[in-house]
Write an enzyme that holds these catalytic residues in place. Structure first.
Site, mmCIF file in Angstrom:
data_model
loop_
_atom_site.group_PDB
_atom_site.id
_atom_site.type_symbol
_atom_site.label_atom_id
_atom_site.label_comp_id
_atom_site.label_asym_id
_atom_site.label_seq_id
_atom_site.Cartn_x
_atom_site.Cartn_y
_atom_site.Cartn_z
ATOM 1 N N ASP A 31 9.475 2.551 2.761
ATOM 2 C CA ASP A 31 8.311 2.550 2.301
ATOM 3 C C ASP A 31 8.308 3.398 0.956
ATOM 4 O OD1 ASP A 31 5.239 2.267 3.871
ATOM 5 O OD2 ASP A 31 5.503 3.480 1.905
ATOM 6 N N ASN A 87 -0.894 -1.459 11.540
ATOM 7 C CA ASN A 87 -2.147 -1.401 11.042
ATOM 8 C C ASN A 87 -2.918 -2.619 10.841
ATOM 9 O OD1 ASN A 87 -1.916 1.674 10.788
ATOM 10 N ND2 ASN A 87 -1.120 1.380 8.815
ATOM 11 N N GLN A 94 -5.212 -1.155 7.132
ATOM 12 C CA GLN A 94 -4.044 -1.984 6.554
ATOM 13 C C GLN A 94 -4.430 -2.458 5.171
ATOM 14 O OE1 GLN A 94 -3.810 -5.828 8.500
ATOM 15 N NE2 GLN A 94 -2.156 -6.532 7.416
ATOM 16 N N VAL A 96 -1.507 -3.974 2.917
ATOM 17 C CA VAL A 96 -1.134 -5.006 2.616
ATOM 18 C C VAL A 96 -1.086 -6.319 3.459
ATOM 19 C CG1 VAL A 96 1.123 -5.935 2.151
ATOM 20 C CG2 VAL A 96 0.660 -3.540 1.433
ATOM 21 N N HIS A 100 3.370 -6.245 9.099
ATOM 22 C CA HIS A 100 4.487 -5.281 8.954
ATOM 23 C C HIS A 100 4.503 -4.417 9.913
ATOM 24 C CE1 HIS A 100 1.293 -4.063 6.135
ATOM 25 N NE2 HIS A 100 1.624 -2.789 6.547
ATOM 26 N N HIS A 102 5.645 -0.492 10.895
ATOM 27 C CA HIS A 102 6.218 0.581 10.440
ATOM 28 C C HIS A 102 6.966 1.296 11.315
ATOM 29 C CE1 HIS A 102 2.828 1.281 6.993
ATOM 30 N NE2 HIS A 102 2.387 0.566 7.819
HETATM 31 P P1 AMP Z 1 -0.228 -0.611 5.388
HETATM 32 O O1 AMP Z 1 -1.161 0.432 4.925
HETATM 33 O O2 AMP Z 1 -0.111 -0.696 7.018
HETATM 34 O O3 AMP Z 1 -0.909 -2.228 5.015
HETATM 35 O O4 AMP Z 1 1.176 -0.335 4.935
HETATM 36 C C1 AMP Z 1 1.504 -1.001 3.703
HETATM 37 C C2 AMP Z 1 2.653 0.010 3.018
HETATM 38 O O5 AMP Z 1 3.389 -0.549 2.296
HETATM 39 C C3 AMP Z 1 2.256 1.333 2.899
HETATM 40 O O6 AMP Z 1 2.846 2.372 3.545
HETATM 41 C C4 AMP Z 1 2.788 1.378 1.373
HETATM 42 O O7 AMP Z 1 3.088 2.725 1.017
HETATM 43 C C5 AMP Z 1 3.914 0.355 1.330
HETATM 44 N N1 AMP Z 1 4.313 -0.242 0.213
HETATM 45 C C6 AMP Z 1 3.346 -0.829 -0.802
HETATM 46 N N2 AMP Z 1 4.243 -1.210 -1.865
HETATM 47 C C7 AMP Z 1 5.533 -1.150 -1.415
HETATM 48 C C8 AMP Z 1 6.574 -1.121 -2.332
HETATM 49 N N3 AMP Z 1 6.575 -1.953 -3.554
HETATM 50 N N4 AMP Z 1 7.708 -1.038 -1.581
HETATM 51 C C9 AMP Z 1 7.745 -0.338 -0.431
HETATM 52 N N5 AMP Z 1 6.696 -0.112 0.061
HETATM 53 C C10 AMP Z 1 5.372 -0.251 -0.454
#
Ligand code: AMP
Length: 114
Positions: A31, A87, A94, A96, A100, A102
């Site tokens: 992450d 999430n 959430q 993204v 996914h 974590h």
């Molecule tokens: P969520 O908030 O559960 O959707 O998790 C999305 C995660 O993606 C967050 O913990 C971000 O820090 C991570 N994230 C976003 N962009 C990137 C990236 N380019 N490379 C690695 N992690 C990322």
């Protein structure tokens, strides 16, 4: 064809990442904003937007993500334990819209989460 998700771009190498594992079903990378010494995202190649969008045929894939998480945790030396989290949606924070898992560890975690 619909636009690639952020994590599809990472899978395709369009966006750089610190990849720790990949196979034909999923990828795993660190992450960018780690919440613990080990914070890895395990992402199916299939761009399922969220847990709400899972269908019956995704059962094996989702199990595969957990098996990968357990193996990666072992490789990362998380012998004292760790947490796995999906999430989902707005209240789940959430950010993204591509499912996914974590994998978080390497320090004492607290419960309940914020
Ligand atoms: P969520 O908030 O559960 O959707 O998790 C999305 C995660 O993606 C967050 O913990 C971000 O820090 C991570 N994230 C976003 N962009 C990137 C990236 N380019 N490379 C690695 N992690 C990322």
């Amino acid at each position: 064809m619909s636009e690639k998700t952020l994590f599809q771009k990472i899978a395709d190498g369009d966006i750089p990442s610190d990849m720790v594992y990949e196979d034909d079903q999923c990828i795993a990378f660190r992450d960018i904003q780690p919440q613990a010494p080990v914070h890895i995202l395990i992402v199916p190649r299939k761009p399922i937007p969220s847990l709400r969008d899972l269908v019956e045929e995704d059962k094996e894939l989702m199990g595969h993500l957990f098996l990968c998480a357990a193996r990666i945790a072992e490789e990362e030396g998380l012998s004292d334990g760790y947490r796995t989290v999906f999430n989902c949606g707005e209240h789940g924070q959430q950010t993204v819209p591509h499912v996914h898992l974590h994998l978080i560890g390497g320090r004492q975690l607290r419960w309940p989460p914020g």
